[in-house]
Scaffold this motif. Structure first.
Motif, PDB file in Angstrom:
ATOM      1  N   ASP A 204       0.817  -1.212   0.000  1.00 53.89           N
ATOM      2  CA  ASP A 204       0.000   0.000   0.000  1.00 53.89           C
ATOM      3  C   ASP A 204       0.849   1.259   0.000  1.00 53.89           C
ATOM      4  N   ASP A 205       1.994   1.229   0.710  1.00 54.40           N
ATOM      5  CA  ASP A 205       2.827   2.433   0.792  1.00 54.40           C
ATOM      6  C   ASP A 205       3.495   2.756  -0.539  1.00 54.40           C
ATOM      7  N   ALA A 206       3.508   1.778  -1.448  1.00 62.76           N
ATOM      8  CA  ALA A 206       4.125   2.008  -2.759  1.00 62.76           C
ATOM      9  C   ALA A 206       3.096   2.423  -3.812  1.00 62.76           C
ATOM     10  N   LYS A 207       1.830   2.414  -3.452  1.00 59.45           N
ATOM     11  CA  LYS A 207       0.786   2.737  -4.420  1.00 59.45           C
ATOM     12  C   LYS A 207       0.633   4.252  -4.602  1.00 59.45           C
ATOM     13  N   ILE A 208       0.110   4.629  -5.749  1.00 56.85           N
ATOM     14  CA  ILE A 208      -0.111   6.039  -6.064  1.00 56.85           C
ATOM     15  C   ILE A 208      -1.380   6.493  -5.359  1.00 56.85           C
ATOM     16  N   LYS A 209      -1.293   7.605  -4.642  1.00 53.50           N
ATOM     17  CA  LYS A 209      -2.407   8.086  -3.840  1.00 53.50           C
ATOM     18  C   LYS A 209      -3.209   9.170  -4.574  1.00 53.50           C
ATOM     19  N   ILE A 210      -4.402   9.409  -4.078  1.00 51.32           N
ATOM     20  CA  ILE A 210      -5.261  10.431  -4.675  1.00 51.32           C
ATOM     21  C   ILE A 210      -4.583  11.798  -4.657  1.00 51.32           C
ATOM     22  N   SER A 211      -3.853  12.083  -3.581  1.00 51.25           N
ATOM     23  CA  SER A 211      -3.166  13.381  -3.514  1.00 51.25           C
ATOM     24  C   SER A 211      -2.127  13.530  -4.616  1.00 51.25           C
ATOM     25  N   ASP A 212      -1.518  12.415  -5.040  1.00 52.06           N
ATOM     26  CA  ASP A 212      -0.525  12.469  -6.119  1.00 52.06           C
ATOM     27  C   ASP A 212      -1.165  12.913  -7.430  1.00 52.06           C
ATOM     28  N   VAL A 213      -2.436  12.558  -7.611  1.00 50.92           N
ATOM     29  CA  VAL A 213      -3.131  12.861  -8.864  1.00 50.92           C
ATOM     30  C   VAL A 213      -3.856  14.206  -8.809  1.00 50.92           C
ATOM     31  N   LEU A 214      -4.490  14.514  -7.668  1.00 52.27           N
ATOM     32  CA  LEU A 214      -5.398  15.664  -7.619  1.00 52.27           C
ATOM     33  C   LEU A 214      -4.822  16.928  -6.992  1.00 52.27           C
ATOM     34  N   THR A 215      -3.645  16.861  -6.388  1.00 51.93           N
ATOM     35  CA  THR A 215      -3.046  18.095  -5.876  1.00 51.93           C
ATOM     36  C   THR A 215      -2.773  19.040  -7.056  1.00 51.93           C
ATOM     37  N   GLY A 216      -3.242  20.270  -6.937  1.00 53.07           N
ATOM     38  CA  GLY A 216      -3.079  21.225  -8.039  1.00 53.07           C
ATOM     39  C   GLY A 216      -4.010  20.946  -9.198  1.00 53.07           C
ATOM     40  N   ALA A 217      -5.175  20.329  -8.931  1.00 53.04           N
ATOM     41  CA  ALA A 217      -6.097  19.913  -9.994  1.00 53.04           C
ATOM     42  C   ALA A 217      -6.555  21.072 -10.873  1.00 53.04           C
ATOM     43  N   MET A 218      -6.778  22.240 -10.280  1.00 47.10           N
ATOM     44  CA  MET A 218      -7.281  23.370 -11.062  1.00 47.10           C
ATOM     45  C   MET A 218      -6.332  23.747 -12.193  1.00 47.10           C
TER      46      MET A 218
END
Length: 270
Positions: A204-218
Motif C-alpha cells: 500500500d505504501d508504494a501505491k499512487i495516492k489520490i493526492s498524487d493525482v489531484l493536488t493542483g487539480a485546477m
C-alpha cells in the motif's frame, strides 16, 4: 547535533535498531505531498505529525479527518515501526521553518491552507454556517469542480487510487470539457494510469495516492466551472457504479463534488 536526530535514551535507540528493516526506504514528504526541494527528500517524523495535529486543532477546533495531519501520522507510524525514526524525532527543516494552518474567509465558507516549511501540503474549502446565513453573494464566489477535486486531495489524499476513483475523476473532467475524450496528460489519464499501476502493486505504501493525482487539480484541468447538482450526480454515480458500492467513498471525489454543490446552493439560496 541535528534536530532530526535528537538524543534519546540508549535503550530506546537499541530497540529502534532492532526494529530496523534492511533495504526499506522511509516514507518521505515527496512520497505523500506535492512538495519540492529539501523538504521532498526528508522522511516524515512523529513529531512533525504531532505539530501538524496541534496546528489543525488550534485553527479547526480538532484535527481534520483525512487531512495532512492524518497522512503524516500514518507515514510517521510506518517509519517508526520500520525502525527508521524514533518517536521523539522531528525533521529539521519542518522544525526550523515551521508547520502552519491558516484560514481565509470567503463567501459561504473558508479556505484552509496547511503548510510544512512554507510549502502547501493541503488546501481545501470548508463551509461556514455563519457565512452561509448571509445575504446572497456573487456567483463567481461559488466552488468550482476543480476546487472540489483539490479538496479531495486533502480529504482522501492518502487513499490509493482505484478504478472507481479514476471513473469519478474522468466524469468530473468531462463535466468541464464537455467531451468524452480523455485529455492526454490530464487528470483522468493520470488517474487511470495510477489505478492500473496500483492493481499490480502489493504494498500500500508504494501505491499512487489520490493526492498524487489531484493536488493542483485546477491548474491541470483545461477548463473549470462552478459545480452543479447534475455534475455531482454524474460523478457520484460513476464512482459507485465502477466500484460496485452502495455509497461514494467518504471524502472522495464524488463526496467532495457533492459537498461543493451543497455549499454553492447555500450561497445562492441562503
Amino acid at each position: 547535533m541535528s534536530q532530526e536526530q535528537p538524543r534519546r535514551p540508549r535503550e530506546e535507540e537499541e530497540q529502534r535498531q532492532q526494529r530496523r528493516q534492511p533495504d526499506v526506504e522511509p516514507i518521505k514528504y515527496g512520497d505523500v505531498f506535492s512538495v519540492s526541494g529539501n523538504l521532498a527528500s526528508k522522511q516524515i517524523a512523529p513529531q512533525d505529525a504531532a505539530m501538524m495535529q496541534s496546528a489543525e486543532a488550534a485553527v479547526l477546533g480538532q484535527p481534520q479527518r483525512g487531512g495532512p495531519a492524518d497522512a503524516m501520522r500514518a507515514a510517521a507510524a510506518w517509519n517508526e515501526r520500520a525502525g527508521l525514526v524514533g518517536r521523539r524525532d522531528r525533521t529539521d527543516v519542518a522544525a526550523e521553518e515551521g508547520i502552519t494552518v491558516t484560514e481565509t474567509g470567503v463567501p459561504g465558507g473558508r479556505i484552509i491552507t496547511e503548510r510544512v516549511a512554507g510549502q502547501v501540503v493541503g488546501q481545501y474549502v470548508e463551509g461556514s454556517p455563519a457565512a452561509e446565513a448571509q445575504a446572497q453573494v456573487a456567483q463567481q464566489s461559488a466552488i468550482t469542480i476543480g476546487e472540489a477535486l483539490e479538496a479531495t486531495a486533502q480529504s482522501a489524499g492518502d487513499k490509493p487510487v482505484d478504478r472507481a476513483d479514476a471513473a469519478a475523476i474522468f466524469v468530473a473532467e468531462q463535466c468541464v470539457t464537455g467531451s468524452n475524450v480523455v485529455v492526454p496528460g490530464g487528470l483522468a489519464a493520470s488517474a487511470q494510469t495510477a489505478a492500473a499501476y496500483n492493481e499490480g502493486t502489493l504494498r500500500d505504501d508504494a501505491k499512487i495516492k489520490i493526492s498524487d493525482v489531484l493536488t493542483g487539480a485546477m491548474a491541470k484541468l483545461p477548463a473549470d466551472r462552478v459545480a452543479s447538482r447534475q455534475d455531482a450526480e454524474w460523478v457520484v454515480n460513476a464512482e459507485m457504479r465502477t466500484g460496485n458500492k452502495a455509497a461514494a467513498h467518504p471524502g472522495g471525489v464524488g463526496a467532495s463534488v457533492a459537498a461543493a454543490v451543497r455549499i454553492n446552493e447555500s450561497i445562492t439560496n441562503p
